[in-house]
Design a protein around this motif. Structure first.
Motif, PDB file in Angstrom:
ATOM      1  N   GLN A  20       0.837  -1.204   0.000  1.00 48.14           N
ATOM      2  CA  GLN A  20       0.000   0.000   0.000  1.00 48.14           C
ATOM      3  C   GLN A  20       0.871   1.254   0.000  1.00 48.14           C
ATOM      4  OE1 GLN A  20      -3.512   0.175  -0.254  1.00 48.14           O
ATOM      5  NE2 GLN A  20      -2.834   2.229  -0.793  1.00 48.14           N
ATOM      6  N   LEU A  21       1.955   1.234   0.751  1.00 47.61           N
ATOM      7  CA  LEU A  21       2.880   2.374   0.782  1.00 47.61           C
ATOM      8  C   LEU A  21       3.469   2.626  -0.597  1.00 47.61           C
ATOM      9  CD1 LEU A  21       4.516   4.527   2.317  1.00 47.61           C
ATOM     10  CD2 LEU A  21       6.176   2.720   2.861  1.00 47.61           C
ATOM     11  N   VAL A  22       3.878   1.564  -1.268  1.00 45.73           N
ATOM     12  CA  VAL A  22       4.436   1.704  -2.619  1.00 45.73           C
ATOM     13  C   VAL A  22       3.379   2.264  -3.564  1.00 45.73           C
ATOM     14  CG1 VAL A  22       5.321   0.414  -4.599  1.00 45.73           C
ATOM     15  CG2 VAL A  22       6.191  -0.062  -2.314  1.00 45.73           C
ATOM     16  N   GLU A  23       2.153   1.766  -3.457  1.00 42.88           N
ATOM     17  CA  GLU A  23       1.070   2.285  -4.298  1.00 42.88           C
ATOM     18  C   GLU A  23       0.851   3.773  -4.045  1.00 42.88           C
ATOM     19  OE1 GLU A  23      -2.445  -0.042  -3.628  1.00 42.88           O
ATOM     20  OE2 GLU A  23      -1.658  -1.768  -4.695  1.00 42.88           O
ATOM     21  N   ASP A  24       0.855   4.156  -2.768  1.00 42.14           N
ATOM     22  CA  ASP A  24       0.657   5.566  -2.421  1.00 42.14           C
ATOM     23  C   ASP A  24       1.791   6.437  -2.968  1.00 42.14           C
ATOM     24  OD1 ASP A  24      -1.636   4.795  -1.091  1.00 42.14           O
ATOM     25  OD2 ASP A  24      -0.752   4.948   0.914  1.00 42.14           O
ATOM     26  N   ILE A  25       3.015   5.938  -2.840  1.00 43.53           N
ATOM     27  CA  ILE A  25       4.158   6.690  -3.367  1.00 43.53           C
ATOM     28  C   ILE A  25       4.044   6.800  -4.888  1.00 43.53           C
ATOM     29  CG2 ILE A  25       6.663   6.624  -3.741  1.00 43.53           C
ATOM     30  CD1 ILE A  25       6.841   5.375  -0.889  1.00 43.53           C
ATOM     31  N   TRP A  26       3.710   5.673  -5.543  1.00 42.84           N
ATOM     32  CA  TRP A  26       3.569   5.691  -7.005  1.00 42.84           C
ATOM     33  C   TRP A  26       2.488   6.671  -7.438  1.00 42.84           C
ATOM     34  CZ3 TRP A  26       6.405   4.577 -10.930  1.00 42.84           C
ATOM     35  CH2 TRP A  26       5.840   4.565 -12.199  1.00 42.84           C
ATOM     36  N   ASP A  27       1.354   6.653  -6.746  1.00 40.15           N
ATOM     37  CA  ASP A  27       0.267   7.569  -7.095  1.00 40.15           C
ATOM     38  C   ASP A  27       0.701   9.019  -6.949  1.00 40.15           C
ATOM     39  OD1 ASP A  27      -1.385   5.444  -7.670  1.00 40.15           O
ATOM     40  OD2 ASP A  27      -2.487   5.541  -5.768  1.00 40.15           O
ATOM     41  N   SER A  28       1.495   9.315  -5.909  1.00 43.43           N
ATOM     42  CA  SER A  28       1.950  10.694  -5.717  1.00 43.43           C
ATOM     43  C   SER A  28       2.921  11.104  -6.820  1.00 43.43           C
ATOM     44  CB  SER A  28       2.593  10.872  -4.331  1.00 43.43           C
ATOM     45  OG  SER A  28       3.852  10.242  -4.262  1.00 43.43           O
ATOM     46  N   ILE A  29       3.765  10.176  -7.246  1.00 41.49           N
ATOM     47  CA  ILE A  29       4.693  10.461  -8.349  1.00 41.49           C
ATOM     48  C   ILE A  29       3.906  10.671  -9.636  1.00 41.49           C
ATOM     49  CG2 ILE A  29       6.485   9.449  -9.833  1.00 41.49           C
ATOM     50  CD1 ILE A  29       7.511   8.022  -7.256  1.00 41.49           C
ATOM     51  N   ALA A  30       2.940   9.807  -9.888  1.00 43.46           N
ATOM     52  CA  ALA A  30       2.135   9.920 -11.109  1.00 43.46           C
ATOM     53  C   ALA A  30       1.369  11.235 -11.148  1.00 43.46           C
ATOM     54  CB  ALA A  30       1.176   8.736 -11.206  1.00 43.46           C
ATOM     55  N   ALA A  31       0.853  11.661 -10.000  1.00 48.15           N
ATOM     56  CA  ALA A  31       0.103  12.916  -9.957  1.00 48.15           C
ATOM     57  C   ALA A  31       0.996  14.104 -10.288  1.00 48.15           C
ATOM     58  CB  ALA A  31      -0.532  13.103  -8.576  1.00 48.15           C
ATOM     59  N   GLU A  32       2.225  14.078  -9.783  1.00 43.80           N
ATOM     60  CA  GLU A  32       3.156  15.186 -10.042  1.00 43.80           C
ATOM     61  C   GLU A  32       3.717  15.140 -11.452  1.00 43.80           C
ATOM     62  OE1 GLU A  32       6.227  15.729  -7.117  1.00 43.80           O
ATOM     63  OE2 GLU A  32       4.838  15.200  -5.495  1.00 43.80           O
ATOM     64  N   ALA A  33       3.916  13.928 -11.965  1.00 47.52           N
ATOM     65  CA  ALA A  33       4.612  13.780 -13.246  1.00 47.52           C
ATOM     66  C   ALA A  33       3.674  13.661 -14.436  1.00 47.52           C
ATOM     67  CB  ALA A  33       5.516  12.550 -13.182  1.00 47.52           C
ATOM     68  N   SER A  34       2.373  13.614 -14.197  1.00 51.82           N
ATOM     69  CA  SER A  34       1.442  13.349 -15.297  1.00 51.82           C
ATOM     70  C   SER A  34       1.542  14.350 -16.434  1.00 51.82           C
ATOM     71  CB  SER A  34       0.005  13.277 -14.777  1.00 51.82           C
ATOM     72  OG  SER A  34      -0.392  14.538 -14.280  1.00 51.82           O
ATOM     73  N   GLU A  35       1.907  15.557 -16.115  1.00 56.04           N
ATOM     74  CA  GLU A  35       2.007  16.574 -17.159  1.00 56.04           C
ATOM     75  C   GLU A  35       3.407  16.682 -17.748  1.00 56.04           C
ATOM     76  OE1 GLU A  35       0.405  20.231 -15.704  1.00 56.04           O
ATOM     77  OE2 GLU A  35      -1.473  19.301 -15.104  1.00 56.04           O
ATOM     78  N   THR A  36       4.377  16.036 -17.132  1.00 56.35           N
ATOM     79  CA  THR A  36       5.755  16.177 -17.600  1.00 56.35           C
ATOM     80  C   THR A  36       6.268  14.951 -18.348  1.00 56.35           C
ATOM     81  OG1 THR A  36       6.646  15.377 -15.491  1.00 56.35           O
ATOM     82  CG2 THR A  36       6.346  17.757 -15.733  1.00 56.35           C
ATOM     83  N   ILE A  37       5.567  13.823 -18.249  1.00 60.77           N
ATOM     84  CA  ILE A  37       6.020  12.606 -18.908  1.00 60.77           C
ATOM     85  C   ILE A  37       5.219  12.411 -20.193  1.00 60.77           C
ATOM     86  CG2 ILE A  37       6.177  10.100 -18.739  1.00 60.77           C
ATOM     87  CD1 ILE A  37       6.620  10.435 -15.744  1.00 60.77           C
ATOM     88  N   GLU A  38       5.923  12.279 -21.274  1.00 65.18           N
ATOM     89  CA  GLU A  38       5.299  12.101 -22.585  1.00 65.18           C
ATOM     90  C   GLU A  38       5.494  10.655 -23.025  1.00 65.18           C
ATOM     91  OE1 GLU A  38       3.155  13.352 -25.844  1.00 65.18           O
ATOM     92  OE2 GLU A  38       3.728  14.612 -24.157  1.00 65.18           O
ATOM     93  N   LEU A  39       4.432  10.030 -23.498  1.00 65.70           N
ATOM     94  CA  LEU A  39       4.526   8.674 -24.027  1.00 65.70           C
ATOM     95  C   LEU A  39       5.109   8.703 -25.426  1.00 65.70           C
ATOM     96  CD1 LEU A  39       1.059   7.169 -23.020  1.00 65.70           C
ATOM     97  CD2 LEU A  39       3.244   6.846 -21.861  1.00 65.70           C
ATOM     98  N   SER A  40       5.887   7.661 -25.730  1.00 69.91           N
ATOM     99  CA  SER A  40       6.400   7.545 -27.097  1.00 69.91           C
ATOM    100  C   SER A  40       5.259   7.094 -28.004  1.00 69.91           C
ATOM    101  CB  SER A  40       7.533   6.509 -27.140  1.00 69.91           C
ATOM    102  OG  SER A  40       7.008   5.210 -26.949  1.00 69.91           O
ATOM    103  N   GLN A  41       5.458   7.208 -29.290  1.00 72.44           N
ATOM    104  CA  GLN A  41       4.432   6.762 -30.228  1.00 72.44           C
ATOM    105  C   GLN A  41       4.206   5.262 -30.090  1.00 72.44           C
ATOM    106  OE1 GLN A  41       2.430   8.833 -32.044  1.00 72.44           O
ATOM    107  NE2 GLN A  41       1.262   6.942 -32.269  1.00 72.44           N
ATOM    108  N   ALA A  42       5.265   4.502 -29.850  1.00 73.67           N
ATOM    109  CA  ALA A  42       5.131   3.055 -29.674  1.00 73.67           C
ATOM    110  C   ALA A  42       4.282   2.734 -28.437  1.00 73.67           C
ATOM    111  CB  ALA A  42       6.504   2.406 -29.557  1.00 73.67           C
ATOM    112  N   GLN A  43       4.470   3.493 -27.361  1.00 81.34           N
ATOM    113  CA  GLN A  43       3.665   3.281 -26.152  1.00 81.34           C
ATOM    114  C   GLN A  43       2.202   3.628 -26.404  1.00 81.34           C
ATOM    115  OE1 GLN A  43       6.188   5.830 -23.782  1.00 81.34           O
ATOM    116  NE2 GLN A  43       6.856   4.092 -22.517  1.00 81.34           N
TER     117      GLN A  43
END
Length: 76
Positions: A20-43
């Motif tokens: 659960q801690l890892v999930e919470d940490i991941w969710d916090s990273i995803a929330a902060e990084a959602s606008e800065t991480i761009e998916l490749s065309q392959a993704q």
């Protein structure tokens, strides 16, 4: 950045609490990084392929509740 107290404190948690801690940490990273991480065309293509596959046969999907239950119970 790691301090002795922080680096070992998590070991006192149960496995499910650590997950659960890892999930919470991941969710916090995803929330902060959602606008800065761009998916490749392959993704993007792979995501579209998976959505199309699911739409073609939704019966193959496993609900998240079942996946999570299996993970936390240790069953395959």
């Amino acid at each position: 950045m790691s301090t002795p107290a922080i680096s070992t404190e998590y070991l006192k948690l149960s496995v499910s609490e650590r997950i659960q801690l890892v999930e919470d940490i991941w969710d916090s990273i995803a929330a902060e990084a959602s606008e800065t991480i761009e998916l490749s065309q392959a993704q993007k293509d792979e995501l579209h392929r998976r959505v199309a596959e699911h739409r073609a046969d939704p019966s193959t999907a496993v609900p998240w509740e079942q996946v999570r239950s299996r993970l936390f119970s240790g069953k395959s």
